[in-house]
Scaffold this active site. Sequence first.
Site, PDB file in Angstrom:
ATOM      1  N   SER A 138       4.715   1.723   8.009  1.00 23.45           N
ATOM      2  CA  SER A 138       4.345   0.748   6.980  1.00 23.45           C
ATOM      3  C   SER A 138       5.514   0.404   6.070  1.00 23.45           C
ATOM      4  O   SER A 138       6.191   1.286   5.541  1.00 23.45           O
ATOM      5  CB  SER A 138       3.202   1.301   6.124  1.00 23.45           C
ATOM      6  OG  SER A 138       2.039   1.468   6.891  1.00 23.45           O
ATOM      7  N   HIS A 191       0.818  -1.219   0.000  1.00 25.34           N
ATOM      8  CA  HIS A 191       0.000   0.000   0.000  1.00 25.34           C
ATOM      9  C   HIS A 191       0.854   1.273   0.000  1.00 25.34           C
ATOM     10  O   HIS A 191       0.348   2.364  -0.272  1.00 25.34           O
ATOM     11  CB  HIS A 191      -0.988   0.003   1.177  1.00 25.34           C
ATOM     12  CG  HIS A 191      -0.386   0.287   2.522  1.00 25.34           C
ATOM     13  ND1 HIS A 191       0.015  -0.709   3.385  1.00 25.34           N
ATOM     14  CD2 HIS A 191      -0.127   1.453   3.152  1.00 25.34           C
ATOM     15  CE1 HIS A 191       0.482  -0.160   4.499  1.00 25.34           C
ATOM     16  NE2 HIS A 191       0.405   1.155   4.376  1.00 25.34           N
ATOM     17  N   ASP A 221      -0.132  -7.442   1.289  1.00 31.43           N
ATOM     18  CA  ASP A 221       0.430  -6.111   1.512  1.00 31.43           C
ATOM     19  C   ASP A 221       1.962  -6.127   1.507  1.00 31.43           C
ATOM     20  O   ASP A 221       2.606  -5.581   2.404  1.00 31.43           O
ATOM     21  CB  ASP A 221      -0.083  -5.514   2.823  1.00 31.43           C
ATOM     22  CG  ASP A 221       0.161  -4.002   2.898  1.00 31.43           C
ATOM     23  OD1 ASP A 221       0.320  -3.379   1.827  1.00 31.43           O
ATOM     24  OD2 ASP A 221       0.209  -3.461   4.019  1.00 31.43           O
TER      25      ASP A 221
END
Length: 345
Positions: free
Chosen positions: A180, A74, A104
């Site tokens: 992330s 993402h 992901d």
Amino acid sequence: MLKVIAWGFIFLSFFVSAKDYSKLYEKLDKSVVIIYSDTEQVRAQNNELVSFTSSSLGTGTLINSEGLILTAAHVVNSADELTVEVQGKGQFKAKVLSSYQAADIALIKLITNESDFPAIKIANSEKTKIGEEVFVIGTPYGLSHTLTVGHLSGRRTQKGLGKGEIEFLQTDAAINQGNSGGPLFNSKGELIGVVSYIETQSGGNEGLGFAASSNMVKRILIEQPTIWFGLEFTVLPTGVAKALNVPQKSGLLIEKVAKQSFADKVGLKGGVLEAEIEGQQMILGGDILLAVGDIYITGDASNYLSMANYLKNVEKGKRISFKILRNGHIIELSAEKPNLKIKLI
């Protein structure tokens, strides 16, 4: 007096057993990078097309000396331009090689001829047991190269689309926006996961962080690298599909196509008009994908599994066909399946 002595021994044993991560941090942090992602958006406003760029950042880990980087899908999946900051070496442009949104995870590469980047080997995530200490290095809220420590709290698995089981490692190490794509290390400083997301009600860390396991990463991105499609899309419910004159019960409304992605090479087009239909936000004006090869979009979970298996089984170099609805006409586009070979050494 005896109670005081007893409590003293308890606290002393705690501090003796607490691990000092300063040396590991100094060694590993050189391989942790900051990823700046720029995405161009085009929107219809007042009968004109207006272009603007949105930016975000994430974290990544260098896994070979030539600039291969693991990160979260993402962070990079719909990016038109990537810039990576490497400690002591400056900033480099980068490109996406492989991405698998269901887990992901993504693999990107620095666009450079340099071959002396400080890299970290991918370890066996199975060897780290629940309850062991782990730590994360990342960029929470833009605060670069921040270390947080916690424990491996659990392992969560679910079924993937044509790629076997998806495994996430659960941790109570503090994870926030900007972490992330960053590395999850065990207490030995071995890379065992790629930070993905948190479960939160407050919007911040609540001790429920998840990272894609390193074993899954090796299987999906290294051994059998997945095509980076670079798409943002909405699955059309039957009622909405009918309202948009789609000649079948469902389809994929293409909202954004990243530059240089496989979808871009195919020739797919994204939308420009923001709309809300039956309470669902979507971007209209782009292509509607009807079929991949001979697999038509139905909106069912089993349908996506069939599609994933079809794409997996197409030989490298063979053309993959896409049937789309564009401006009321059904047309067919195609492109050769990329020949991806990932080498860590």
